[in-house]
Design an enzyme around this catalytic site. Structure first.
Site, PDB file in Angstrom:
ATOM      1  CB  CYS A  54      -0.861   0.028   1.255  1.00  0.00           C
ATOM      2  SG  CYS A  54      -1.845  -1.443   1.475  1.00  0.00           S
ATOM      3  NE  ARG A  57       4.524   1.788  -1.345  1.00  0.00           N
ATOM      4  CZ  ARG A  57       5.440   1.982  -0.402  1.00  0.00           C
ATOM      5  NH1 ARG A  57       6.510   2.692  -0.668  1.00  0.00           N
ATOM      6  NH2 ARG A  57       5.289   1.503   0.797  1.00  0.00           N
ATOM      7  CD1 TRP A  79      -0.442  -5.741  -3.790  1.00  0.00           C
ATOM      8  CD2 TRP A  79      -0.335  -6.653  -1.749  1.00  0.00           C
ATOM      9  NE1 TRP A  79       0.003  -7.035  -3.926  1.00  0.00           N
ATOM     10  CE2 TRP A  79       0.074  -7.621  -2.698  1.00  0.00           C
ATOM     11  CE3 TRP A  79      -0.355  -7.010  -0.409  1.00  0.00           C
ATOM     12  CZ2 TRP A  79       0.461  -8.902  -2.337  1.00  0.00           C
ATOM     13  CZ3 TRP A  79       0.033  -8.292  -0.043  1.00  0.00           C
ATOM     14  CH2 TRP A  79       0.439  -9.218  -1.010  1.00  0.00           C
ATOM     15  CG  ASN A 112       2.011   0.056   3.946  1.00  0.00           C
ATOM     16  OD1 ASN A 112       1.723  -1.129   3.760  1.00  0.00           O
ATOM     17  ND2 ASN A 112       3.201   0.553   3.659  1.00  0.00           N
ATOM     18  N   GLY A 113       0.140  -1.944   6.029  1.00  0.00           N
ATOM     19  CA  GLY A 113       0.586  -2.901   7.046  1.00  0.00           C
ATOM     20  C   GLY A 113      -0.578  -3.757   7.517  1.00  0.00           C
ATOM     21  CD  GLU A 149      16.162 -12.697 -11.131  1.00  0.00           C
ATOM     22  OE1 GLU A 149      15.691 -13.278 -10.143  1.00  0.00           O
ATOM     23  OE2 GLU A 149      15.864 -11.529 -11.428  1.00  0.00           O
ATOM     24  CE  LYS A 201      12.627 -10.441 -12.354  1.00  0.00           C
ATOM     25  NZ  LYS A 201      13.600 -10.264 -11.335  1.00  0.00           N
ATOM     26  CD  GLU A 222       8.931 -10.962 -10.875  1.00  0.00           C
ATOM     27  OE1 GLU A 222       8.410 -10.637  -9.808  1.00  0.00           O
ATOM     28  OE2 GLU A 222      10.142 -10.823 -11.091  1.00  0.00           O
ATOM     29  CG  HIS A 275      18.560 -36.287  -9.482  1.00  0.00           C
ATOM     30  ND1 HIS A 275      18.909 -37.547  -9.069  1.00  0.00           N
ATOM     31  CD2 HIS A 275      19.697 -35.684  -9.901  1.00  0.00           C
ATOM     32  CE1 HIS A 275      20.231 -37.699  -9.212  1.00  0.00           C
ATOM     33  NE2 HIS A 275      20.720 -36.577  -9.713  1.00  0.00           N
ATOM     34  CE  LYS A 320      10.942  -2.372  -7.263  1.00  0.00           C
ATOM     35  NZ  LYS A 320      11.620  -3.437  -8.043  1.00  0.00           N
TER      36      LYS A 320
HETATM   37  C1  F6R Z   1      11.245 -10.128  -8.284  1.00  0.00           C
HETATM   38  C2  F6R Z   1      11.267  -9.169  -7.201  1.00  0.00           C
HETATM   39  C3  F6R Z   1      11.050  -9.670  -5.822  1.00  0.00           C
HETATM   40  C4  F6R Z   1      11.980  -8.932  -4.841  1.00  0.00           C
HETATM   41  C5  F6R Z   1      11.659  -9.361  -3.404  1.00  0.00           C
HETATM   42  C6  F6R Z   1      12.601  -8.734  -2.406  1.00  0.00           C
HETATM   43  O1  F6R Z   1      11.465  -9.512  -9.511  1.00  0.00           O
HETATM   44  O2  F6R Z   1      11.431  -7.999  -7.412  1.00  0.00           O
HETATM   45  O3  F6R Z   1      11.245 -11.042  -5.753  1.00  0.00           O
HETATM   46  O4  F6R Z   1      13.299  -9.223  -5.170  1.00  0.00           O
HETATM   47  O5  F6R Z   1      10.346  -8.991  -3.097  1.00  0.00           O
HETATM   48  O6  F6R Z   1      12.508  -7.347  -2.415  1.00  0.00           O
HETATM   49  P1  F6R Z   1      13.636  -6.446  -1.777  1.00  0.00           P
HETATM   50  O7  F6R Z   1      14.861  -6.634  -2.589  1.00  0.00           O
HETATM   51  O8  F6R Z   1      13.100  -5.057  -1.852  1.00  0.00           O
HETATM   52  O9  F6R Z   1      13.823  -6.929  -0.374  1.00  0.00           O
END
Ligand code: F6R
Length: 605
Positions: free
Chosen positions: A2, A27, A74, A98-99, A477, A481, A484, A500, A600
């Site tokens: 949020c 975010r 959110w 937020n929270g 990774e 990517k 998501e 395996h 985010k």
């Molecule tokens: C994936 C992504 C998330 C963040 C994760 C940690 O593309 O962005 O997996 O890496 O939420 O976020 P931070 O780095 O802000 O702790």
């Protein structure tokens, strides 16, 4: 997560709240709303979905006021409907939050027993009712707010309007960040400096436990024990609040292209180009017993790559663990180890909790963060910032390569401190690192051919990424990517694990992306490629010029990234997998910068 904005202003507030909420969109959110005092009466406009829905509501029903609060939600408690969207109003109070209010169920039961009627399924609404109840006993706004805060447990940032109290905003921070912005006869409250960017560059960051009462010309800040305190006013540099896409369609696309520069700035902070030394301040690696990295998501994967390099070069044991698991088990922590929190935002709730767990065990703590005013940065003994600029796309790209850049510099410094390399080797490795941004730029130039591959991959239901060594982490990774932002199911595996289990997934419809630069693992990765092809698998082989020469025939596509030293190959090979995910998402018409359900900065566990 949020986003919060509050304005005690002198100009029409609705447009300003929307402008600020647009800067908080990154975010992640699924509904939005604003509230304002109109002639002493609280009014609000809310809408599920994106901010354009809220703008449409506002166009039909304008809000004429100069003081107000706004929110991007959110969803945690309750679906993203209009009724659950913030602000929540009870009597004289409007609140955005937020929270999570962890004791909301018992508070709600108590308030309902006292005759209060709830309109939403949110935890937030209890705050509005509690505060309204406190005001109805005759308390002044600040006293009533303080009494309310005492009843709440959990992590929260709050911003509040009270009808009849024109031009006053109350706010509190207990966990998620909140900043106070100072204007000319105006005051602002926001989740971060970006939200305040259009209005002011003079910002104070609230400490955990702080609350504030803001009026036109001042903000009085109180700490957790109720003592009035002064929080330093900092000038936020323009570069920290720039949110322009330039000629790019999406922030993610821009951020992929920003990487050579972001890595260059980051590397420059951790090497001395004149002496050819790695310069990691604040830690003597020669006496360290271990490194414990805690992180989530992409940051965790950057930590995994760091582990390969640090253990290999410096012979220093490194553990990397997903913060949400680490915090709830009883890891055997020892004071002789260094805890590193890796976090772009510096606010990820699980990473912060795991990090505090390490600090409580007497470990020295270091933070690798992008947001240097974040909670993790402020609590760390040592801060090693990445210097890639604000990352707006929800999918992390430039922060990831900047984090890996710091990990490489740490590996070199640790190897030197532990006498595993001599000065000449240190200089060679530093040179390799300094050269990496140029190679990343060359890898980004593969975009044209990756776009073509993306058209094919976009048709797949499942995709498998394989690699060995640091490339096994990069395979994770690549899969993260892709899933998501394009919503295609993808798995990343260490290629040695293929037999395996994952080999059962291999068929003609499942593209297999193999990451294999020509390094000591190459032969084995090439064998895995043959095994996959023997079973009808369609291989996209991402390699370098020597790897392309030695690759077994039959890959559907070979992507030839620039040749690089194994020290930096994870940096160079990142761009192709990021571009692939990006272009697949574009082909599928997905919302690249704000993928569904994602936030985010994950400030709740
Ligand atoms: C994936 C992504 C998330 C963040 C994760 C940690 O593309 O962005 O997996 O890496 O939420 O976020 P931070 O780095 O802000 O702790």
């Amino acid at each position: 997560m949020c986003g919060i904005i509050g304005i005690v202003g002198t100009k029409p507030v609705a447009e300003r709240l929307i402008e600020s909420l647009k800067r908080l969109e990154y975010r992640g959110y699924d509904s939005a709303g604003i509230a304002a005092q109109v002639n002493g009466v609280l009014e609000r406009r809310r809408a599920p979905g994106k901010l354009r829905e809220l703008e449409a509501v506002l166009a039909a029903h304008p809000l004429n006021a100069t003081t107000g609060i706004g929110h991007t939600r959110w969803a945690t408690h309750g679906a993203p409907t209009e009724a659950n969207a913030h602000p929540h109003i009870a009597g004289r109070v409007a609140v955005v939050h937020n929270g999570i209010i962890e004791n909301f169920a018992e508070l709600k039961a108590e308030l309902q027993a006292a005759g209060r009627v709830f309109e939403s399924q949110t935890d937030t609404e209890v705050v509005a009712h509690l505060l309204d109840q406190a005001l109805s006993t005759g308390l002044e706004p600040l006293e009533a707010f303080e009494a309310t805060l005492k009843r709440l447990s959990g992590a929260f940032a709050l911003c509040v309007l009270i009808s009849g109290e024109d031009d006053v905003i109350l706010a509190a921070r207990n966990g998620p960040p909140l900043a106070v912005g100072y204007g000319q006869g105006e005051m602002f409250i926001g989740s971060d400096g970006l939200a305040l960017g259009p209005f002011t560059n003079r910002v104070s960051y609230l400490e955990d436990g702080d609350h504030v009462i803001a009026t036109h010309d001042r903000a009085r800040i109180f700490n957790a024990s109720g003592t009035e305190v002064v929080r330093e006013i900092k000038t936020v540099p323009a570069s920290a609040v720039l949110m322009e896409k330039g000629n790019y369609r999406h922030f993610m696309e821009k951020e992929i292209h920003d990487q050579p520069e972001g890595c260059q700035r980051t590397i420059a902070a951790y090497v001395d180009t004149l002496t050819g030394r790695a310069t990691i301040a604040g830690v003597d690696f020669s006496t360290l017993e271990r490194i414990q990295i805690v992180a989530c998501g992409t940051s965790y994967i950057a930590g995994m790559i760091g582990r390969y390099l640090i253990e290999q070069l410096a012979d220093l044991p490194v553990d990397v663990e997903i913060a949400s698991e680490f915090r709830y088990r009883q890891p055997a922590l020892r004071p002789g180890a260094l805890a590193i929190a890796m976090s772009q935002s510096g606010e990820t709730a699980d990473t912060l909790a795991a990090f505090r767990h390490c600090a409580a065990a007497g470990m020295k703590t270091a933070a690798i963060v992008n947001a240097t005013e974040s909670t993790i940065a402020r609590e760390a003994d040592v801060v090693w910032p990445i210097h890639c600029g604000p990352e707006i796309g929800v999918a992390s790209t430039k922060a990831f390569t900047a984090q890996v850049s710091v990990m490489i510099a740490i590996a070199i410094a640790a190897a030197r401190d532990r006498n595993r390399i001599d000065a000449a080797e240190e200089q060679r490795l530093v040179r390799v690192l300094i050269e990496a941004p140029r190679l990343i730029a060359e890898a980004i130039n593969l975009e044209g051919s990756i776009k073509d591959i993306a058209v094919e991959i976009a048709k797949a239901r499942d995709v498998l990424f394989l690699g060995r060594g640091p490339m096994s982490a990069l395979a994770l990774e690549g899969a993260l990517k892709l899933k998501e932002i394009s919503y295609i199911h993808a798995e990343g595996y260490a290629a040695g694990e293929l037999k395996h289990g994952p080999i059962a997934l291999v068929d003609e419809a499942t593209p297999i992306i193999i990451l294999a630069p020509y390094d000591s693992w190459f032969e084995k990765s090439a064998s895995n490629m043959s095994e996959v092809m023997a079973r009808g698998g369609q291989v996209v082989f991402i390699t370098d010029p020597d790897g392309a020469k030695h690759a077994p025939a039959g890959a559907r596509v070979v992507v030839t990234a620039p040749a690089s030293d194994p020290l930096v190959s994870a940096l160079v090979m990142s761009a192709p997998i990021q571009l692939l995910a990006y272009h697949v998402a574009v082909v599928k018409g997905a919302d690249v910068d704000q993928p569904r359900n994602l936030a985010k900065s994950v400030t709740v566990e």
